[in-house]
Motif scaffolding. Structure first.
Motif, PDB file in Angstrom:
ATOM      1  N   GLU A  31     -12.790 -37.088 -16.148  1.00  0.00           N
ATOM      2  CA  GLU A  31     -13.891 -37.834 -15.522  1.00  0.00           C
ATOM      3  C   GLU A  31     -14.831 -38.409 -16.580  1.00  0.00           C
ATOM      4  OE1 GLU A  31     -17.610 -37.075 -12.414  1.00  0.00           O
ATOM      5  OE2 GLU A  31     -16.044 -35.550 -12.670  1.00  0.00           O
ATOM      6  N   ALA A  32     -15.132 -37.603 -17.601  1.00  0.00           N
ATOM      7  CA  ALA A  32     -16.016 -38.069 -18.673  1.00  0.00           C
ATOM      8  C   ALA A  32     -15.373 -39.219 -19.435  1.00  0.00           C
ATOM      9  CB  ALA A  32     -16.335 -36.914 -19.622  1.00  0.00           C
ATOM     10  N   GLU A  33     -14.052 -39.124 -19.665  1.00  0.00           N
ATOM     11  CA  GLU A  33     -13.350 -40.189 -20.377  1.00  0.00           C
ATOM     12  C   GLU A  33     -13.337 -41.471 -19.547  1.00  0.00           C
ATOM     13  OE1 GLU A  33      -9.547 -38.494 -21.156  1.00  0.00           O
ATOM     14  OE2 GLU A  33     -10.178 -37.565 -23.059  1.00  0.00           O
ATOM     15  N   ALA A  34     -13.167 -41.321 -18.237  1.00  0.00           N
ATOM     16  CA  ALA A  34     -13.145 -42.495 -17.361  1.00  0.00           C
ATOM     17  C   ALA A  34     -14.508 -43.189 -17.360  1.00  0.00           C
ATOM     18  CB  ALA A  34     -12.759 -42.081 -15.941  1.00  0.00           C
ATOM     19  N   GLU A  35     -15.578 -42.393 -17.319  1.00  0.00           N
ATOM     20  CA  GLU A  35     -16.928 -42.971 -17.338  1.00  0.00           C
ATOM     21  C   GLU A  35     -17.201 -43.681 -18.658  1.00  0.00           C
ATOM     22  OE1 GLU A  35     -19.661 -39.854 -16.512  1.00  0.00           O
ATOM     23  OE2 GLU A  35     -19.155 -39.723 -14.373  1.00  0.00           O
ATOM     24  N   ALA A  36     -16.597 -43.169 -19.740  1.00  0.00           N
ATOM     25  CA  ALA A  36     -16.804 -43.778 -21.061  1.00  0.00           C
ATOM     26  C   ALA A  36     -15.841 -44.931 -21.311  1.00  0.00           C
ATOM     27  CB  ALA A  36     -16.641 -42.718 -22.151  1.00  0.00           C
TER      28      ALA A  36
END
Length: 220
Positions: free
Chosen positions: A190-195
């Motif tokens: 999720e963090a990678e997708a947001e970034a």
């Protein structure tokens, strides 16, 4: 218990003077408080370091300055990050029986229940205590604590004469459920997708030819 240290009045100031003091295994220091003028001192390096180690964050030192005695609490200590030697000490003058406001460290003891995560939300709490009876630390026993257990400032055991100034409802230690590997992976994705980070998919190798080339040459 106060540590007794013989101090010298300091008359030289500046970086050059401070370096000369440290080369002699001494420490530049200042004492302030009670509306008095700031006193600039030179302290013996080893004795001062040991006093701070024994006394903790709020070490009480009995300074002997030209035949006069002055009680003082450590307020700020500067330590060389590489050599781990004292560089400068700020002290605040106190009197016996005087009430002072200090931040006391919180120390966690014991082990919580399995599959839990222990989070220290506040490493210190503020109290009012007599200058000569300051607690070195407050223990929080988390032995076998289950997930969901919370330790508040108001639950700390304070010695007689010590008053808690931190809000009693302040969360000090929080015991939560340990994060599973699946939840950690999902959180990472999720963090990678947001970034805007895209993971590289493993390349699928091309299929080999159905049949290997025939061995040998052509018939005559």
């Amino acid at each position: 218990m106060s540590e007794k240290i013989t101090a010298e009045l300091r008359t030289e100031f500046g970086k050059g003077a401070a370096r000369r003091i440290r080369r002699e295994d001494k420490v530049p220091a200042v004492v302030y408080g009670h509306g008095n003028d700031t006193i600039h001192l030179t302290l013996p390096g080893h004795e001062t370091m040991m006093a701070i180690k024994h006394g903790g964050a709020n070490a009480l030192i009995e300074l002997e300055i030209e035949g006069k005695t002055q009680l003082a609490l450590t307020k700020q200590v500067q330590i060389d990050p590489v050599r781990r030697l004292l560089e400068h000490v700020d002290l605040v003058a106190v009197r016996r029986g005087e009430k002072v406001t200090v931040d006391v460290p919180v120390l966690i003891v014991g082990d919580a229940a399995s599959e839990t995560l222990v989070v220290t939300e506040n490493t210190t709490v503020q109290v009012e205590a007599e200058a000569t009876h300051i607690p070195e630390s407050f223990e929080v026993d988390i032995t076998d604590a289950e997930a969901g257990t919370q330790f508040l400032a108001g639950s700390l055991t304070l010695p007689s004469g010590t008053t808690l100034l931190t809000d009693p409802e302040t969360l000090v230690v929080n015991v939560t459920a340990a994060q599973t590997a699946e939840a950690l992976e999902a959180e990472l994705e999720e963090a990678e997708a947001e970034a805007g980070i895209e993971r590289d998919e493993a390349e699928v190798p091309e299929e080999a030819a159905d049949e290997a080339p025939a061995e040998g040459g052509d018939e005559e």
